[in-house]
Design a protein around this motif. Structure first.
Motif, short mmCIF file in Angstrom:
data_model
loop_
_atom_site.label_atom_id
_atom_site.label_comp_id
_atom_site.label_asym_id
_atom_site.label_seq_id
_atom_site.Cartn_x
_atom_site.Cartn_y
_atom_site.Cartn_z
N LYS A 54 -34.75 4.41 67.77
CA LYS A 54 -35.76 4.84 67.32
C LYS A 54 -35.71 6.06 66.66
CE LYS A 54 -40.97 5.06 68.06
NZ LYS A 54 -41.94 4.50 69.11
N VAL A 55 -35.33 7.24 67.65
CA VAL A 55 -35.17 8.46 67.07
C VAL A 55 -34.32 8.86 65.90
CG1 VAL A 55 -34.04 10.85 67.66
CG2 VAL A 55 -35.51 9.50 69.34
N LEU A 56 -33.05 7.93 65.91
CA LEU A 56 -32.13 7.98 64.69
C LEU A 56 -32.86 7.51 63.62
CD1 LEU A 56 -28.99 6.88 66.13
CD2 LEU A 56 -29.79 8.99 66.16
N THR A 57 -33.57 6.37 63.66
CA THR A 57 -34.31 5.83 62.53
C THR A 57 -35.35 6.57 61.73
OG1 THR A 57 -33.92 3.32 63.13
CG2 THR A 57 -35.60 3.92 61.31
N ASN A 58 -36.07 7.42 62.62
CA ASN A 58 -36.90 8.33 62.19
C ASN A 58 -36.36 9.42 61.62
OD1 ASN A 58 -39.36 6.63 63.36
ND2 ASN A 58 -39.28 7.68 65.08
N TYR A 59 -35.42 10.04 62.17
CA TYR A 59 -34.87 11.16 61.63
C TYR A 59 -33.96 10.70 60.17
CZ TYR A 59 -31.73 15.32 60.95
OH TYR A 59 -30.97 16.50 60.34
N ALA A 91 -35.45 1.63 56.19
CA ALA A 91 -34.65 2.51 56.77
C ALA A 91 -33.83 2.11 57.82
CB ALA A 91 -35.51 3.74 56.97
N ASN A 92 -34.20 1.49 58.66
CA ASN A 92 -33.42 0.82 59.95
C ASN A 92 -32.17 0.05 59.39
OD1 ASN A 92 -33.20 0.85 62.88
ND2 ASN A 92 -33.28 -1.35 62.50
N GLN A 93 -32.60 -0.84 58.27
CA GLN A 93 -31.43 -1.62 57.74
C GLN A 93 -30.34 -0.92 57.29
OE1 GLN A 93 -33.32 -4.55 55.19
NE2 GLN A 93 -33.74 -5.86 56.77
N ILE A 94 -30.78 0.29 56.49
CA ILE A 94 -29.84 1.21 55.71
C ILE A 94 -29.05 1.70 56.87
CG2 ILE A 94 -29.57 3.06 54.19
CD1 ILE A 94 -32.18 2.48 52.92
N LYS A 95 -29.74 2.45 57.86
CA LYS A 95 -29.03 3.03 58.94
C LYS A 95 -27.90 2.11 59.55
CE LYS A 95 -30.41 2.69 62.92
NZ LYS A 95 -31.20 2.65 64.37
N PRO A 125 -33.58 -3.04 48.50
CA PRO A 125 -34.25 -4.42 48.41
C PRO A 125 -35.66 -4.23 47.43
CG PRO A 125 -34.90 -3.62 50.41
CD PRO A 125 -33.74 -2.69 49.87
N ASP A 126 -35.60 -5.17 46.66
CA ASP A 126 -36.91 -5.21 45.70
C ASP A 126 -37.83 -6.46 46.04
OD1 ASP A 126 -35.69 -7.39 44.64
OD2 ASP A 126 -35.25 -6.47 42.78
N PHE A 127 -37.42 -7.14 47.26
CA PHE A 127 -37.99 -8.33 47.66
C PHE A 127 -38.60 -9.50 46.64
CE2 PHE A 127 -38.87 -4.68 50.31
CZ PHE A 127 -38.16 -5.04 51.73
N SER A 128 -37.64 -9.35 45.72
CA SER A 128 -37.66 -10.21 44.55
C SER A 128 -36.44 -10.94 44.25
CB SER A 128 -38.27 -9.90 43.32
OG SER A 128 -38.48 -10.85 42.20
N ASN A 129 -35.60 -10.06 43.75
CA ASN A 129 -34.09 -10.59 43.65
C ASN A 129 -33.30 -10.20 44.67
OD1 ASN A 129 -34.45 -11.56 40.99
ND2 ASN A 129 -34.67 -9.16 40.04
N VAL A 130 -33.45 -9.06 45.50
CA VAL A 130 -32.81 -8.66 46.50
C VAL A 130 -33.79 -8.51 47.82
CG1 VAL A 130 -31.22 -6.61 47.42
CG2 VAL A 130 -31.34 -7.12 44.97
N LYS A 131 -33.59 -9.49 48.79
CA LYS A 131 -34.21 -9.56 49.90
C LYS A 131 -33.89 -8.53 50.94
CE LYS A 131 -36.80 -13.12 48.51
NZ LYS A 131 -38.32 -13.01 48.45
#
Length: 395
Positions: A183-188, A207-211, A243-249
């Motif tokens: 959680k700390v890592l994602t928030n930072y 952001a968590n997915q990117i991390k 993601p744009d949640f249309s073409n890229v989920k």
């Protein structure tokens, strides 16, 4: 009593790992309730998020705060969903339950959990253990010599716990906790992205997915910082398609051959390895604690000196943060610098560090003396929550 049906619940602050002892692997379910901007009228419980078309701007309702269960309404909602006939098909009625809890859990929380499982779900037997204890059991069963002494580093969502086990029993005075977790890592990471690239302060999910996709642990921080500033092939550089949640989920790292049309991208350099650096230097974000390596050494000093060789030879790392690439190599390098050269050092990071403890629960359910360690329905009806005092005999 015949152990016909045992449900193992590794009830983490971020995900719950749930399954029967007859299952090969658990279901990993987000332990939260989420609300989305796109569908304001509906709440998404646990793994219902897969039904959501647009996962931007998710608002999380978490049962855990600071690593401890505090919101019973949210937790009960998640459990009801998990054990509903339409979800997992697991009926807890007359089942045996193994559930995990954090070290030094509050007695009020322990009593509340026991009451819910006996009175609401009407389970047949119940036992609570730490995820580290189950991980130590699984680690011992994986070794030919059945080694029962090890150090478990649990890199969870809220904390990092370092827990030594000697002959299967944890050394209470040696348990150490670092207030750093996923959680700390994602928030930072959200703050860094928002300051340098685009505002993602309301996008914890993305952001968590990117991390998880781009971050790794540096083996040589100064060298990697230099490479991040370079130009050319040796430069540390990652372009991420959002993601744009249309073409890229779900977002992903762009490959050289990928053709970009209208997708939005973010380019990362040193963010990829400076975020996990908090695990080794919590003071970088204002947390006045030592990193994982010196904290492990402090834990080791609280154990008898004759146990040091076997403990250092059997270090097991579990939890979501253990999945960062380079974690094993960096931990080895950091710890090796702090211990004498004549002491051995071996670090194990499982292929699946998230469900590793659950596998230990599966093995624990088959112990010959399993029911001697549990609280049965009859014992609970006779003594209430005081029946849990027997757990102390087996810790």
């Amino acid at each position: 009593m015949v152990n016909s049906k045992t449900c193992i619940i590794d009830n983490g602050a971020y995900t719950a790992k749930v399954g029967l002892s007859t299952d090969e692997a658990p279901r990993v379910i987000p332990n939260c309730v989420m609300k989305a901007k796109s569908e304001r009228r509906r709440a998404f419980i646990g793994d219902q998020l897969k039904d959501l078309k647009d996962a931007s701007g998710l608002f999380y309702l978490l049962p855990f705060q600071k690593g401890y269960l505090v919101n019973w309404d949210i937790q009960k909602t998640v459990w009801d969903h998990i054990f509903s006939p339409d979800s997992s098909g697991i009926n807890l009625n007359d089942a045996n339950v193994i559930i995990t809890e954090p070290p030094f859990n509050f007695s009020t929380i322990q009593e509340g959990m026991m009451e819910i499982f006996f009175e609401e779900y009407e389970v047949e037997s119940y036992i609570r253990l730490s995820a580290s204890k189950l991980a130590a059991i699984h680690y011992a069963n994986e070794r030919e010599n059945q080694v029962s002494s090890c150090i478990v580093i649990d890199m969870g969502y809220s904390f990092i716990h370092i827990i030594p086990f000697i002959k299967g029993k944890y050394i209470k005075k040696a348990i150490k906790r670092i207030e750093v977790g996923g959680k700390v890592l994602t928030n930072y990471f959200k703050e860094v992205i928002s300051y340098r690239h685009l505002n993602m302060m309301d996008e914890s999910y993305v952001a968590n997915q990117i991390k998880e996709d781009v971050c790794f642990v540096s083996e040589n921080l100064h060298e990697d910082m230099k490479n991040a500033q370079k130009k050319g092939k040796d430069r540390i550089f990652t372009e991420y398609i959002l993601p744009d949640f249309s073409n890229v989920k779900r977002g992903y790292i762009r490959k050289p051959e990928d053709v970009i049309t209208d997708q939005q991208t973010v380019k990362f350099t040193n963010e990829c390895f400076t975020i996990p650096e908090i695990i080794f230097h919590p003071s970088d974000v204002g947390i006045k604690q030592m990193g994982v390596a010196p904290t492990l050494l402090e834990s080791l000093k609280s154990c008898e000196e004759y146990t040091h060789p076997v403990l250092l030879s059997n270090i097991i790392v579990i939890g979501g943060c253990a999945k960062f690439k380079g974690m094993k190599e960096r931990l080895f390098k950091e710890i090796r610098c702090l211990i004498p050269n004549d002491l051995p050092l071996n670090i194990t990071i499982p292929e699946d560090p998230i469900s590793y403890a659950w596998q230990g629960g599966k093995e624990f359910s088959n112990f010959p003396n399993y029911f001697e360690m549990t609280v049965t329905k009859a014992e609970y009806e006779e003594s209430g929550v005081q029946a849990a005092n027997k757990f102390e005999l087996f810790e």
